[in-house]
Design an enzyme around this catalytic site. Structure first.
Site, PDB file in Angstrom:
ATOM      1  N   GLU A   1      -6.169   6.886  -1.598  1.00  0.00           N
ATOM      2  CA  GLU A   1      -6.109   5.753  -0.678  1.00  0.00           C
ATOM      3  C   GLU A   1      -6.770   4.523  -1.296  1.00  0.00           C
ATOM      4  O   GLU A   1      -6.245   3.405  -1.210  1.00  0.00           O
ATOM      5  CB  GLU A   1      -6.788   6.098   0.648  1.00  0.00           C
ATOM      6  CG  GLU A   1      -6.026   7.083   1.504  1.00  0.00           C
ATOM      7  CD  GLU A   1      -4.651   6.577   1.905  1.00  0.00           C
ATOM      8  OE1 GLU A   1      -4.506   5.367   2.130  1.00  0.00           O
ATOM      9  OE2 GLU A   1      -3.721   7.399   1.983  1.00  0.00           O
TER      10      GLU A   1
ATOM     11  N   HIS B   1       1.522   4.177  -3.112  1.00  0.00           N
ATOM     12  CA  HIS B   1       1.496   5.636  -3.008  1.00  0.00           C
ATOM     13  C   HIS B   1       2.703   6.244  -3.721  1.00  0.00           C
ATOM     14  O   HIS B   1       2.580   7.249  -4.434  1.00  0.00           O
ATOM     15  CB  HIS B   1       1.506   6.056  -1.537  1.00  0.00           C
ATOM     16  CG  HIS B   1       0.153   6.043  -0.892  1.00  0.00           C
ATOM     17  ND1 HIS B   1      -0.922   6.751  -1.378  1.00  0.00           N
ATOM     18  CD2 HIS B   1      -0.293   5.424   0.236  1.00  0.00           C
ATOM     19  CE1 HIS B   1      -1.978   6.570  -0.592  1.00  0.00           C
ATOM     20  NE2 HIS B   1      -1.626   5.758   0.386  1.00  0.00           N
TER      21      HIS B   1
ATOM     22  N   HIS C   1       0.838  -1.202   0.000  1.00  0.00           N
ATOM     23  CA  HIS C   1       0.000   0.000   0.000  1.00  0.00           C
ATOM     24  C   HIS C   1       0.875   1.255   0.000  1.00  0.00           C
ATOM     25  O   HIS C   1       0.627   2.206  -0.755  1.00  0.00           O
ATOM     26  CB  HIS C   1      -0.915  -0.013   1.219  1.00  0.00           C
ATOM     27  CG  HIS C   1      -1.746   1.222   1.380  1.00  0.00           C
ATOM     28  ND1 HIS C   1      -3.027   1.331   0.898  1.00  0.00           N
ATOM     29  CD2 HIS C   1      -1.467   2.422   1.969  1.00  0.00           C
ATOM     30  CE1 HIS C   1      -3.506   2.524   1.171  1.00  0.00           C
ATOM     31  NE2 HIS C   1      -2.570   3.209   1.830  1.00  0.00           N
ATOM     32  N   GLU C   2       1.906   1.261   0.849  1.00  0.00           N
ATOM     33  CA  GLU C   2       2.791   2.425   0.912  1.00  0.00           C
ATOM     34  C   GLU C   2       3.573   2.602  -0.388  1.00  0.00           C
ATOM     35  O   GLU C   2       3.735   3.723  -0.887  1.00  0.00           O
ATOM     36  CB  GLU C   2       3.756   2.275   2.095  1.00  0.00           C
ATOM     37  CG  GLU C   2       3.084   2.313   3.452  1.00  0.00           C
ATOM     38  CD  GLU C   2       2.343   3.616   3.683  1.00  0.00           C
ATOM     39  OE1 GLU C   2       2.948   4.695   3.512  1.00  0.00           O
ATOM     40  OE2 GLU C   2       1.141   3.567   4.031  1.00  0.00           O
TER      41      GLU C   2
END
Length: 313
Positions: free
Chosen positions: A231, A177, A173-174
């Protein structure tokens, strides 16, 4: 891995830019109001300025405001961001071989290759609060397009709470980004947000309520619209990169405070908001715009969307 952008995400980005542009123009107008009034007074217009005189006064007033206030605002913003970045990296250490933390670096290296982004630094924070966020080094530029060194910070509490598959999903997820450029986009879009808060909602606010409140709320809503869309996009990309959307869903459920765990408190919430650092967890707290200014969708919404991906497999 090439990330796909949905029409919904594009619409959110355009709406956010539109709202934040309005706020940015309002901030410039506020800064230019006093010089413009002084110029009109010097011209001796007495409130009866012609259209040409008024246009010239506005242009000169805006230029004067930007020349005088611009460098000070920029210096204050850069100094503040660097201070907050130092706080976000404080009480952390490089991921090492003890306590299995080397697995975090190995997973990050593997996922960075999957996303085709440079491998970020990985640090472990000594706190039981489950944390996973990405920020830049203090010395990096405010917006570090191609010139900064991102750092992913995870906490001991997160490593303890999650399985290896769930941990990898959070790291993915990071990294999503970073692949989406969200860290730089957030830093850039936060400029009018901070300016509006300082002018209209901060301790030294000009005091233009209710108009000022409306501008500050508009800025918060604009950034919230952008952030919530990014997100959801990072969740989808993480699910695709790991091939295990259920792992991210269970990780979010594990980290949610409904399971008795603690989300980042005000000490970290304010620092993350000030730097545009991207955090996997919802940031709870008061907002001038309420839920419309939230940076994350609800955990229930995110989990539901990830469960749909599981069902579609």
């Amino acid at each position: 891995m090439r990330l796909r952008h949905s029409l919904s995400l594009v619409f959110r980005a355009l709406l956010a830019v539109g709202l934040l542009s309005v706020v940015f123009l309002a901030v410039i107008f506020t800064l230019a109001a006093l010089p413009t009034a002084l110029i009109l007074e010097v011209l001796g217009s007495g409130g009866e300025a012609t259209t040409t005189e008024l246009n010239h006064a506005v242009l000169i007033g805006t230029a004067v405001a930007l020349v005088i206030a611009g460098p000070g605002v920029a210096w204050t913003l850069v100094r503040g961001v660097r201070r907050e970045r130092r706080t976000l990296l404080a009480d952390s250490r490089p991921a090492a071989s003890e306590n299995g933390e080397d697995a975090v670096s190995a997973a990050c290296r593997r996922l960075a290759a999957r996303f085709d982004v440079p491998e970020p630094s990985v640090r472990v924070r000594s706190t039981a609060t489950p944390l996973a966020y990405t920020t830049y080094r203090p010395e990096d530029p405010l917006v570090s397009i191609g010139g900064g060194k991102p750092t992913i910070v995870v906490s001991e509490g997160l490593l303890t709470a999650l399985s290896s598959a769930e941990r990898d999903a959070v790291l993915a997820h990071e990294l999503a980004h970073l692949a989406n450029g969200d860290l730089d986009l957030a830093a850039g879009l936060l400029v009018p947000v901070h300016a509006a808060e300082e002018l209209y909602d901060g301790p030294d606010a000009v005091g233009l309520d209710p108009l000022g409140w409306a501008f500050a709320a508009t800025a918060a809503i604009g950034f919230g619209v952008f952030s919530r869309g990014r997100e959801l996009a990072a969740d989808r990309a993480a699910a695709a990169a790991t091939g295990d959307p259920a792992a991210l869903a269970t990780a979010l459920e594990q980290l949610d405070d409904t399971n008795g765990r603690t989300r980042p408190t005000a000490d970290l919430r304010d620092h993350i908001a000030a730097t545009g650092a991207v955090n996997v967890l919802p940031i709870e707290g008061d907002s001038i715009a309420g839920r419309l200014g939230a940076t994350h969708p609800s955990t229930a919404t995110r989990v539901e969307r990830l469960r749909r991906l599981v069902a579609a497999e």
